[in-house]
Design a protein around this motif. Structure first.
Motif, PDB file in Angstrom:
ATOM      1  N   ALA A 176       0.828  -1.207   0.000  1.00  0.00           N
ATOM      2  CA  ALA A 176       0.000   0.000   0.000  1.00  0.00           C
ATOM      3  C   ALA A 176       0.865   1.261   0.000  1.00  0.00           C
ATOM      4  N   VAL A 177       1.954   1.243   0.760  1.00  0.00           N
ATOM      5  CA  VAL A 177       2.858   2.395   0.800  1.00  0.00           C
ATOM      6  C   VAL A 177       3.501   2.599  -0.571  1.00  0.00           C
ATOM      7  N   GLU A 197       9.141   8.396   6.474  1.00  0.00           N
ATOM      8  CA  GLU A 197       8.453   7.910   7.673  1.00  0.00           C
ATOM      9  C   GLU A 197       7.065   7.386   7.323  1.00  0.00           C
ATOM     10  N   VAL A 198       6.699   6.288   7.969  1.00  0.00           N
ATOM     11  CA  VAL A 198       5.364   5.708   7.840  1.00  0.00           C
ATOM     12  C   VAL A 198       4.830   5.512   9.251  1.00  0.00           C
ATOM     13  N   ARG A 199       3.621   6.006   9.503  1.00  0.00           N
ATOM     14  CA  ARG A 199       2.971   5.811  10.800  1.00  0.00           C
ATOM     15  C   ARG A 199       1.776   4.880  10.600  1.00  0.00           C
ATOM     16  N   ILE A 200       1.711   3.853  11.444  1.00  0.00           N
ATOM     17  CA  ILE A 200       0.687   2.811  11.326  1.00  0.00           C
ATOM     18  C   ILE A 200      -0.026   2.665  12.664  1.00  0.00           C
ATOM     19  N   ASN A 221      15.467   4.418   3.577  1.00  0.00           N
ATOM     20  CA  ASN A 221      15.747   5.141   4.827  1.00  0.00           C
ATOM     21  C   ASN A 221      14.486   5.373   5.660  1.00  0.00           C
ATOM     22  N   VAL A 222      13.467   4.593   5.411  1.00  0.00           N
ATOM     23  CA  VAL A 222      12.190   4.833   6.077  1.00  0.00           C
ATOM     24  C   VAL A 222      12.251   4.497   7.571  1.00  0.00           C
ATOM     25  N   ILE A 258       5.412  10.275   5.264  1.00  0.00           N
ATOM     26  CA  ILE A 258       6.199  11.501   5.157  1.00  0.00           C
ATOM     27  C   ILE A 258       7.258  11.239   4.096  1.00  0.00           C
ATOM     28  N   HIS A 259       7.430  12.208   3.211  1.00  0.00           N
ATOM     29  CA  HIS A 259       8.335  12.003   2.081  1.00  0.00           C
ATOM     30  C   HIS A 259       9.231  13.206   1.861  1.00  0.00           C
ATOM     31  N   ILE A 260      10.230  12.958   1.046  1.00  0.00           N
ATOM     32  CA  ILE A 260      11.148  14.041   0.642  1.00  0.00           C
ATOM     33  C   ILE A 260      10.576  14.696  -0.598  1.00  0.00           C
TER      34      ILE A 260
END
Length: 131
Positions: free
Chosen positions: A13-14, A28-31, A60-61, A129-131
């Motif tokens: 999904a990401v 960054e991924v928040r779950i 680098n997540v 969150i992405h660059i």
């Protein structure tokens, strides 16, 4: 171990969302995971880490996981309550199919099995969150 299959779904999904939004790197991924999922956190995090390897946009997540406690609401008397007093077999049954919780759980106020699961089920990607 359903932790691996859920981790695969999260990573897929990401990646899909990143491609759709043309993102180059996710930092960054928040779950959020519901208590009813009964996830083994260490296995889930290990699976996420292993599955993201080799995926350039996830190199680098940082993955943050929070657990959402269960909240039930009785449809008969309106009582709301948290938590479950179940044995391991009952937890296991609910873990695979939360809909069977009605066979094991009753409203502590009126004894009714007619309740809804208001919080604490499923897996939700809260943010990327992405660059």
């Amino acid at each position: 171990m359903h932790e691996w299959s859920i981790a695969e779904s999260v990573i897929s999904a990401v990646i899909e969302e990143a491609k759709k939004e043309r993102l180059e790197e996710i930092t960054e991924v928040r779950i959020r995971i519901g208590e009813l999922q009964r996830m083994e956190d260490e296995i889930f995090m290990f699976a996420l880490d292993e599955l993201r390897k080799g995926v350039g946009l996830l190199k680098n997540v940082k993955i943050e996981v929070e657990t959402e406690g269960v909240l039930f609401g009785c449809r008969m008397c309106g009582n709301e309550w948290k938590g479950m007093d179940l044995n391991e077999d009952e937890y296991e049954a609910i873990h695979f199919c939360p809909e069977v919780s009605h066979a094991y759980i009753r409203c502590p106020s009126c004894g009714s099995p007619d309740f809804e699961i208001m919080k604490g089920r499923g897996v939700i990607i809260l943010s990327l969150i992405h660059i």
